[in-house]
Design a protein around this motif. Structure first.
Motif, PDB file in Angstrom:
ATOM      1  N   THR A 135      16.577  25.106 -31.522  1.00 38.96           N
ATOM      2  CA  THR A 135      17.601  24.198 -31.116  1.00 38.96           C
ATOM      3  C   THR A 135      16.960  22.689 -31.487  1.00 38.96           C
ATOM      4  OG1 THR A 135      18.377  25.432 -29.088  1.00 38.96           O
ATOM      5  CG2 THR A 135      18.921  23.275 -29.260  1.00 38.96           C
ATOM      6  N   SER A 164      18.530  18.463 -31.606  1.00 40.19           N
ATOM      7  CA  SER A 164      19.208  17.459 -31.463  1.00 40.19           C
ATOM      8  C   SER A 164      19.430  16.599 -32.494  1.00 40.19           C
ATOM      9  CB  SER A 164      18.732  16.716 -29.966  1.00 40.19           C
ATOM     10  OG  SER A 164      18.883  17.496 -28.967  1.00 40.19           O
ATOM     11  N   LYS A 207      29.173  17.461 -30.066  1.00 38.63           N
ATOM     12  CA  LYS A 207      29.478  18.980 -30.781  1.00 38.63           C
ATOM     13  C   LYS A 207      28.346  19.928 -30.695  1.00 38.63           C
ATOM     14  CE  LYS A 207      33.754  18.239 -33.072  1.00 38.63           C
ATOM     15  NZ  LYS A 207      34.618  18.735 -31.901  1.00 38.63           N
ATOM     16  N   LYS A 208      28.232  20.890 -30.574  1.00 38.61           N
ATOM     17  CA  LYS A 208      27.187  22.072 -30.515  1.00 38.61           C
ATOM     18  C   LYS A 208      27.749  23.011 -31.981  1.00 38.61           C
ATOM     19  CE  LYS A 208      25.511  21.962 -26.139  1.00 38.61           C
ATOM     20  NZ  LYS A 208      25.429  22.858 -24.695  1.00 38.61           N
ATOM     21  N   GLU A 264      20.712  26.465 -33.641  1.00 33.17           N
ATOM     22  CA  GLU A 264      21.732  25.354 -33.121  1.00 33.17           C
ATOM     23  C   GLU A 264      21.595  24.042 -32.939  1.00 33.17           C
ATOM     24  OE1 GLU A 264      24.157  25.829 -28.965  1.00 33.17           O
ATOM     25  OE2 GLU A 264      22.082  24.955 -28.453  1.00 33.17           O
ATOM     26  N   ILE A 313      22.835  20.215 -32.014  1.00 28.21           N
ATOM     27  CA  ILE A 313      23.595  19.511 -30.946  1.00 28.21           C
ATOM     28  C   ILE A 313      23.818  17.980 -31.325  1.00 28.21           C
ATOM     29  CG2 ILE A 313      23.921  18.762 -28.566  1.00 28.21           C
ATOM     30  CD1 ILE A 313      21.817  21.146 -27.917  1.00 28.21           C
ATOM     31  N   GLU A 368      24.353  14.382 -30.989  1.00 31.53           N
ATOM     32  CA  GLU A 368      24.174  13.518 -29.674  1.00 31.53           C
ATOM     33  C   GLU A 368      25.391  12.384 -29.764  1.00 31.53           C
ATOM     34  OE1 GLU A 368      20.216  11.774 -29.583  1.00 31.53           O
ATOM     35  OE2 GLU A 368      19.327  13.578 -29.146  1.00 31.53           O
TER      36      GLU A 368
END
Length: 218
Positions: A3, A5, A173-174, A212, A214, A216
């Motif tokens: 994951t 960010s 949004k992811k 994934e 993400i 910010e």
């Protein structure tokens, strides 16, 4: 599953993509490694890393790569860039199985497709042209050059490049995504990924193995 960010920063659309690396330095955007060697038949691992941020209406990516040789034969956008020294960003904006692939060789020649594995649609060339690019080796195609080479690539991908989706803002949004380094027709072919792939032979069109990201909000 990895994951990541994705920080929101300020970068006007009027700025050249050549400014992305220095802006990322100022914003302290960290590099991520593309270092998963998923197939023992292709053990070569060039040094490949990327960093990513967004502006709300665009994705910014900076690649930095060192490899044994470089190649940029594809003559025009939407060509066979994966056969060259190529850095790639595959991203799935929604829960659908469909995804985009943004594949760019070391001369900034870009391929954009959308669809499912085995059924891909090229983006209109007008859409591809909306992606601003900077390539440290220049924008002219060339045959394979032997000898270690370090090159950089920066892309500004506006939300309009997601030509099958209506994305107004990336904030919050992811998405599922993977990042790749390949060179199918280099003297030493290789197939590296950011998120690992558990398949028996090289394949990047495998959304089941995306990580994934993400986006910010500021």
């Amino acid at each position: 599953m990895k994951t990541l960010s994705v920080k929101k920063i300020s970068f006007p659309a009027t700025e050249s993509a050549a400014q992305i690396p220095s802006i990322f330095d100022a914003e302290q955007i960290p590099f991520q490694q593309i270092n998963c060697v998923n197939w023992k038949d292709y053990p070569y691992m060039p040094e490949a890393k990327f960093r990513i941020a967004h502006t709300g209406d665009a994705v910014l990516i900076h690649y930095c790569i060192t490899e044994k040789s470089v190649r940029a034969v594809a003559p025009a956008d939407n060509g066979r860039v994966w056969e060259d020294s190529c850095a790639e960003f595959f991203v799935q904006p929604t829960d659908e199985n469909k995804y985009y692939n943004f594949e760019c060789n070391c001369a900034g020649t870009l391929l954009i497709e959308y669809g499912i594995p085995g059924n891909r649609e090229h983006a209109p060339l007008e859409t591809v042209g909306q992606v601003a690019r900077w390539a440290s080796l220049g924008r002219t195609p060339f045959e394979e050059r032997m000898g270690e080479c370090t090159w950089q690539l920066a892309l500004r991908i506006p939300v309009s490049a997601f030509f099958h989706d209506k994305i107004a803002l990336l904030d919050g949004k992811k998405m599922r995504a993977n990042f790749y380094k390949c060179g199918d027709k280099l003297q030493t072919p290789h197939f590296l990924s950011w998120n690992p792939i558990a398949l028996p032979s090289p394949c990047f069109h495998c959304p089941d193995f995306f990580g994934e990201i993400i986006f910010e909000s500021k």
